[in-house]
Design a protein around this motif. Structure first.
Motif, PDB file in Angstrom:
ATOM      1  N   ARG A  16       8.957  69.751  -2.457  1.00 12.10           N
ATOM      2  CA  ARG A  16       9.161  69.030  -3.713  1.00 12.10           C
ATOM      3  C   ARG A  16       7.822  68.513  -4.213  1.00 12.10           C
ATOM      4  O   ARG A  16       7.113  67.812  -3.502  1.00 12.10           O
ATOM      5  CB  ARG A  16      10.120  67.864  -3.501  1.00 12.10           C
ATOM      6  CG  ARG A  16      10.449  67.104  -4.754  1.00 12.10           C
ATOM      7  CD  ARG A  16      11.408  65.967  -4.461  1.00 12.10           C
ATOM      8  NE  ARG A  16      11.805  65.276  -5.675  1.00 12.10           N
ATOM      9  CZ  ARG A  16      12.566  64.199  -5.696  1.00 12.10           C
ATOM     10  NH1 ARG A  16      13.028  63.695  -4.570  1.00 12.10           N
ATOM     11  NH2 ARG A  16      12.864  63.624  -6.848  1.00 12.10           N
ATOM     12  N   ASP A  22      15.812  62.506  -9.016  1.00 10.09           N
ATOM     13  CA  ASP A  22      16.338  62.624  -7.659  1.00 10.09           C
ATOM     14  C   ASP A  22      17.614  63.450  -7.591  1.00 10.09           C
ATOM     15  O   ASP A  22      17.817  64.213  -6.641  1.00 10.09           O
ATOM     16  CB  ASP A  22      16.589  61.242  -7.053  1.00 10.09           C
ATOM     17  CG  ASP A  22      15.301  60.514  -6.703  1.00 10.09           C
ATOM     18  OD1 ASP A  22      14.266  61.185  -6.508  1.00 10.09           O
ATOM     19  OD2 ASP A  22      15.326  59.275  -6.619  1.00 10.09           O
ATOM     20  N   TRP A  25      16.781  67.111  -7.625  1.00 14.83           N
ATOM     21  CA  TRP A  25      16.280  67.520  -6.313  1.00 14.83           C
ATOM     22  C   TRP A  25      17.427  67.666  -5.314  1.00 14.83           C
ATOM     23  O   TRP A  25      17.495  68.644  -4.567  1.00 14.83           O
ATOM     24  CB  TRP A  25      15.251  66.522  -5.792  1.00 14.83           C
ATOM     25  CG  TRP A  25      14.967  66.692  -4.339  1.00 14.83           C
ATOM     26  CD1 TRP A  25      15.305  65.845  -3.326  1.00 14.83           C
ATOM     27  CD2 TRP A  25      14.308  67.798  -3.706  1.00 14.83           C
ATOM     28  NE1 TRP A  25      14.895  66.348  -2.119  1.00 14.83           N
ATOM     29  CE2 TRP A  25      14.278  67.559  -2.320  1.00 14.83           C
ATOM     30  CE3 TRP A  25      13.743  68.987  -4.185  1.00 14.83           C
ATOM     31  CZ2 TRP A  25      13.714  68.431  -1.406  1.00 14.83           C
ATOM     32  CZ3 TRP A  25      13.168  69.870  -3.267  1.00 14.83           C
ATOM     33  CH2 TRP A  25      13.157  69.584  -1.904  1.00 14.83           C
ATOM     34  N   ALA A  29      18.147  71.114  -3.492  1.00 17.79           N
ATOM     35  CA  ALA A  29      18.048  71.174  -2.024  1.00 17.79           C
ATOM     36  C   ALA A  29      19.375  71.621  -1.422  1.00 17.79           C
ATOM     37  O   ALA A  29      19.398  72.459  -0.517  1.00 17.79           O
ATOM     38  CB  ALA A  29      17.611  69.824  -1.466  1.00 17.79           C
ATOM     39  N   CYS A  40      13.679  71.890   3.462  1.00 13.90           N
ATOM     40  CA  CYS A  40      13.326  71.141   2.251  1.00 13.90           C
ATOM     41  C   CYS A  40      12.567  69.873   2.634  1.00 13.90           C
ATOM     42  O   CYS A  40      13.016  69.102   3.479  1.00 13.90           O
ATOM     43  CB  CYS A  40      14.582  70.797   1.470  1.00 13.90           C
ATOM     44  SG  CYS A  40      15.405  72.249   0.787  1.00 13.90           S
ATOM     45  N   SER A  42      10.678  66.508   0.953  1.00 13.15           N
ATOM     46  CA  SER A  42      10.446  65.619  -0.187  1.00 13.15           C
ATOM     47  C   SER A  42       9.494  64.526   0.281  1.00 13.15           C
ATOM     48  O   SER A  42       9.908  63.555   0.902  1.00 13.15           O
ATOM     49  CB  SER A  42      11.778  65.021  -0.661  1.00 13.15           C
ATOM     50  OG  SER A  42      11.562  64.128  -1.735  1.00 13.15           O
ATOM     51  N   ALA A  73       9.483  73.063  -5.631  1.00 12.15           N
ATOM     52  CA  ALA A  73      10.394  72.439  -6.586  1.00 12.15           C
ATOM     53  C   ALA A  73       9.489  71.622  -7.494  1.00 12.15           C
ATOM     54  O   ALA A  73       9.314  70.416  -7.315  1.00 12.15           O
ATOM     55  CB  ALA A  73      11.428  71.583  -5.875  1.00 12.15           C
ATOM     56  N   MET A  78      12.594  71.587 -11.685  1.00 11.60           N
ATOM     57  CA  MET A  78      13.446  70.409 -11.764  1.00 11.60           C
ATOM     58  C   MET A  78      14.059  70.206 -13.158  1.00 11.60           C
ATOM     59  O   MET A  78      15.144  69.654 -13.276  1.00 11.60           O
ATOM     60  CB  MET A  78      12.662  69.171 -11.356  1.00 11.60           C
ATOM     61  CG  MET A  78      12.123  69.274  -9.936  1.00 11.60           C
ATOM     62  SD  MET A  78      13.393  69.441  -8.700  1.00 11.60           S
ATOM     63  CE  MET A  78      13.539  67.748  -8.235  1.00 11.60           C
TER      64      MET A  78
END
Length: 135
Positions: A16, A22, A25, A29, A40, A42, A73, A78
């Motif tokens: 990310r 959020d 994401w 994910a 994944c 973040s 990402a 996004m």
């Protein structure tokens, strides 16, 4: 920059780099983790990181820590309705990219992780928007 996080075995790193949404994401994910082919990560340390910075970080990594590709990402993924991840080559043609929607992620990820196909085969098959949508 520190070395890139290591994905699980037979898995691809999804990193990310955009932290504006959020829920986007979490949805992305969940879509790519479903088959176990994604690791994944973040971590705000990678917020806004450029492709070039990732290429340089990977080039500076020890052989054991170096990756051959990564999926991002990023802000485009996004905000995009399709949530097309940015695939980045870190090995053969460092910095070469193409986009892949979650629908095609499992196939691309598995083949790259197992070295069944090369990054260039997918990049060469991308459409005019730079997106791989299958062969």
């Amino acid at each position: 920059m520190a070395p890139l996080p290591q994905p699980d075995i037979d898995s691809s790193l999804v990193l990310r780099t955009d932290f504006g949404d959020d829920s986007a994401w979490e949805g992305l994910a969940a879509a790519v983790e479903g088959d176990g082919g994604a690791t994944c990560v973040s971590d705000r340390a990678y917020a806004g990181v450029s492709v070039q910075a990732l290429v340089e970080a990977d080039a500076a990594a020890d052989d054991e820590e170096a990756l051959t590709y990564v999926f991002l990402a990023d802000s485009t993924a996004m905000a995009d309705d399709e949530q097309r991840l940015l695939a980045v080559d870190l090995y053969e043609e460092p910095g070469r990219t193409f986009r892949v929607p979650p629908r095609w992620f499992a196939s691309v990820s598995a083949n790259l992780a197992l070295a069944n196909m090369d990054f260039a085969e997918y990049a060469d098959a991308a459409d005019e928007s730079g997106t791989f949508r299958g062969f």
